[in-house]
Design a protein around this motif. Structure first.
Motif, short mmCIF file in Angstrom:
data_model
loop_
_atom_site.label_atom_id
_atom_site.label_comp_id
_atom_site.label_asym_id
_atom_site.label_seq_id
_atom_site.Cartn_x
_atom_site.Cartn_y
_atom_site.Cartn_z
N VAL A 1 -4.01 5.72 5.13
CA VAL A 1 -4.84 5.21 6.22
C VAL A 1 -4.90 3.68 6.17
O VAL A 1 -4.81 3.01 7.21
CB VAL A 1 -6.26 5.82 6.16
N LEU A 2 -5.04 3.12 4.97
CA LEU A 2 -5.05 1.66 4.83
C LEU A 2 -3.72 1.06 5.28
O LEU A 2 -3.69 0.06 6.01
CB LEU A 2 -5.33 1.29 3.37
N GLY A 3 -2.63 1.68 4.86
CA GLY A 3 -1.32 1.19 5.27
C GLY A 3 -1.12 1.28 6.77
O GLY A 3 -0.60 0.36 7.41
N LYS A 4 -1.57 2.41 7.36
CA LYS A 4 -1.42 2.59 8.79
C LYS A 4 -2.27 1.57 9.55
O LYS A 4 -1.87 1.04 10.60
CB LYS A 4 -1.82 4.01 9.17
N GLY A 5 -3.46 1.27 9.04
CA GLY A 5 -4.30 0.25 9.66
C GLY A 5 -3.64 -1.11 9.67
O GLY A 5 -3.69 -1.83 10.67
N CYS A 6 -3.01 -1.48 8.57
CA CYS A 6 -2.30 -2.77 8.50
C CYS A 6 -1.12 -2.81 9.47
O CYS A 6 -0.85 -3.84 10.10
CB CYS A 6 -1.80 -3.03 7.08
N THR B 1 0.83 -1.21 0.00
CA THR B 1 0.00 0.00 0.00
C THR B 1 0.85 1.26 0.00
O THR B 1 0.58 2.22 -0.72
CB THR B 1 -0.93 0.00 1.23
N ILE B 2 1.90 1.26 0.82
CA ILE B 2 2.78 2.42 0.89
C ILE B 2 3.50 2.62 -0.44
O ILE B 2 3.67 3.76 -0.91
CB ILE B 2 3.79 2.25 2.04
N LEU B 3 3.92 1.54 -1.09
CA LEU B 3 4.62 1.66 -2.37
C LEU B 3 3.68 2.18 -3.47
O LEU B 3 4.08 2.98 -4.31
CB LEU B 3 5.20 0.31 -2.78
N GLY C 1 9.25 7.12 0.96
CA GLY C 1 8.14 6.20 0.71
C GLY C 1 8.63 4.83 0.28
O GLY C 1 8.06 3.80 0.67
N LEU C 2 9.68 4.80 -0.53
CA LEU C 2 10.24 3.53 -0.99
C LEU C 2 10.80 2.73 0.19
O LEU C 2 10.60 1.52 0.30
CB LEU C 2 11.34 3.78 -2.02
N ILE C 3 11.48 3.43 1.10
CA ILE C 3 12.06 2.75 2.27
C ILE C 3 10.95 2.29 3.22
O ILE C 3 10.98 1.16 3.72
CB ILE C 3 13.04 3.69 2.99
N TYR C 4 9.97 3.17 3.47
CA TYR C 4 8.87 2.81 4.37
C TYR C 4 8.05 1.64 3.84
O TYR C 4 7.54 0.83 4.61
CB TYR C 4 7.93 4.02 4.57
N GLY C 5 7.94 1.52 2.52
CA GLY C 5 7.17 0.43 1.93
C GLY C 5 7.97 -0.86 1.80
O GLY C 5 7.42 -1.96 1.95
N GLY C 6 9.25 -0.74 1.53
CA GLY C 6 10.08 -1.93 1.34
C GLY C 6 10.36 -2.69 2.62
O GLY C 6 10.40 -3.93 2.63
#
Length: 562
Positions: free
Chosen positions: A440-445, A420-422, A499-504
């Motif tokens: 919000v979806l990413g934070k919920g997960c 989701t973050i990516l 964002g790339l780091i937070y998602g990876g």
């Protein structure tokens, strides 16, 4: 397990456990307020350079003063960190509006000289009356100090995890919880009355240490006094207290818009928590394994009396207790340290995988939750939305943990959060609504992942070293939380990289979680040997009778849900 059998005898889900869990869970709400306090006490208000000290503008409106003293940026808004060297009086000719000529000045289309804000800043305080940013001018060249303040706070949480985790295994959960509540109350009060930014950071560091102590010992006292069959539900309900705390923070911050009074408001309740924490009973499991059997019997009899099972409690004596826990006591002789988390193969693999899970979950969580202003939505509203999403997220993860298992739930939550973050990286910046929904979806997960890993880790580590284990993984989480604000600073130079780091990170740790053992329906391990037996597929401590009892309790737990 033998300890579980003793607790069943005195009543494992009686009045004592209900009151015990409720009183332990209430402070968790205020823990959320301290963790996310930075969003409000360090909110960055709109600001621009103050006019020259010798500038006379008594007959001009604020808009006209801004027009002739501050240039525009590329987006047509007043520069935050620059002003004209001399007031541009001729700009008033254009009816006081921003026109093409002004825009040319802003983007370098003319030779008008600009300079830094040598006479301070003017702040637009419509949303709040004061913040540490406006009080101590942490803007422009000092803007990185905002993230530094949060990093220092998380550093306190990191140190607290290392210190309080080990001390609790040596001196007990209850005394460390008392000390942590008092430390939080005193440090928070001092932070509210800080006269400088370094002092504020020092006391927030103390708050961070206290938060680790409160969180670790609260969780252990809860999980070590409740039976296996209700552990998932109780753990989730406790997690909801943190969710409610996020919503409560938005309400408190909305009505208390001065950062000092806000800090004080979320700190004073810990004096109350400190006072009633004297009532708590030390974990009977820990007491027995620490050779304090007499106190363990006293506690068990007190619980039996509170639960209306005095007769059953009177049957417990030292001979019965030590005989039933003979193996656990022999395995727990000697002192244990963090090194024991890595000595044996199963413990080592388990600790490495859990470290990755906790670090990445915390890293991505605080990367999203600690920069609410970037979404272009009212800060109080976005805090409510970010808090409210935890409610359905934790319902889903609770059902998943109860029926699918802990391991699959942990992997799924992390993978979905990372993806989701990516995806959010591909959404144009001006699409605020879509970006906010994905965040919000990413934070919920990630909130679901936190809920899962708290319970999962407590079930994986044995009693004799549980606090060391929880302290270690909590320390790894704080490393992630400390790094998260620093990664945000990279966005000033490479906007897409954070964002790339937070998602990876969550995706990689989701892969690591695959190698953890499943604990759904398993008894709580007491010794390292229990963990190694489970890792090798053995369960030498469970007799056929105990296995039948475990199966019955699992079925009883599943029937109402079906």
């Amino acid at each position: 397990m033998a300890a579980a059998a003793m607790e069943e005898q005195v009543g494992s889900t009686g009045r004592f456990q209900v009151l015990h869990v409720i009183l332990l869970s209430i402070p968790v709400m205020m823990m959320a307020s301290h963790n996310l306090l930075q969003n409000f006490v360090a909110a960055v208000p709109s600001h621009y350079c103050s006019p020259h000290t010798n500038f006379s503008h008594a007959q001009l409106s604020p808009e006209e003063v801004l027009l002739i003293t501050v240039p525009l940026d590329q987006k047509g808004k007043p520069q935050r960190c620059q002003r004209y060297v001399t007031p541009q009086w001729h700009l008033l000719v254009d009816n006081g509006t921003y026109g093409l000529k002004e825009q040319e000045n802003a983007i370098g289309g003319s030779d008008v000289e600009v300079q830094e804000c040598k006479d301070g800043w003017t702040y637009n305080m419509t949303d709040m009356s004061s913040t540490i940013i406006s009080d101590w001018h942490l803007v422009c060249d000092l803007r990185s100090l905002k993230q530094m303040g949060q990093t220092i706070y998380m550093g306190g949480v990191l140190v607290g995890a290392m210190v309080f985790g080990g001390l609790a295994d040596r001196y007990g959960r209850r005394i460390l919880l008392l000390m942590s509540n008092l430390l939080m109350a005193v440090s928070g009060t001092c932070a509210a009355f800080s006269t400088s930014f370094p002092l504020f950071c020092l006391f927030r560091f103390g708050c961070g240490m206290a938060l680790s102590g409160v969180g670790l010992n609260t969780f252990s006292l809860i999980v070590e006094w409740i039976p296996t069959r209700v552990r998932t539900v109780v753990g989730t309900l406790t997690g909801y207290c943190y969710t409610f705390g996020q919503l409560l923070l938005a309400v408190i911050a909305y009505f208390i818009q001065d950062w000092r009074w806000l800090t004080l408001a979320v700190s004073l309740p810990f004096y109350v928590f400190f006072l009633y924490s004297w009532w708590f009973h030390e974990s009977s499991r820990w007491l027995v394994l620490s050779n304090q059997s007499e106190q363990a019997i006293k506690n068990l009899k007190s619980v039996a009396k509170f639960n209306g099972r005095r007769k059953e409690g009177e049957k417990i004596n030292i001979t019965l207790l030590e005989e039933s826990m003979k193996k656990e006591m022999s395995c727990s002789q000697g002192s244990y340290s963090v090194l024991d988390l890595f000595r044996t193969p199963t413990m080592r693999k388990m600790t490495i995988c859990l470290s990755a899970v906790w670090l990445s979950t915390s890293f991505a969580y605080y990367g999203l939750a600690m920069d609410l202003q970037k979404f272009g939505v009212n800060i109080y509203l976005i805090q409510v939305i970010f808090g409210a999403v935890d409610i359905p997220a934790k319902v889903v993860i609770t059902v998943s943990m109860s029926f699918i298992g802990r391991r699959s739930s942990q992997c799924g939550a992390l993978m979905i959060a990372g993806v989701t973050i990516l995806i959010n990286l591909l959404v144009p910046y001006d699409k605020h609504t879509l970006r906010t929904c994905l965040a919000v979806l990413g934070k919920g997960c990630l909130a679901a992942s936190f809920s899962c890993c708290f319970l999962y880790s407590g079930e994986l580590y044995p009693t004799i070293i549980r606090q060391n284990g929880m302290g270690w993984v909590s320390m790894m989480a704080r490393v992630g939380a400390m790094v998260a604000p620093i990664v945000l600073l990279i966005g000033d130079y490479i906007p897409w990289l954070p964002g790339l780091i937070y998602g990876g990170a969550p995706i990689l740790s989701g892969v690591a979680a695959v190698f953890l053992p499943e604990t759904l329906g398993s008894p709580l391990p007491d010794t390292i040997q229990d963990v190694e037996d489970r890792g090798s597929g053995r369960n030498s401590k469970m007799s056929p009778k105990e296995q039948i009892i475990l199966q019955d309790t699992q079925m009883n737990f599943l029937k109402p849900a079906a």
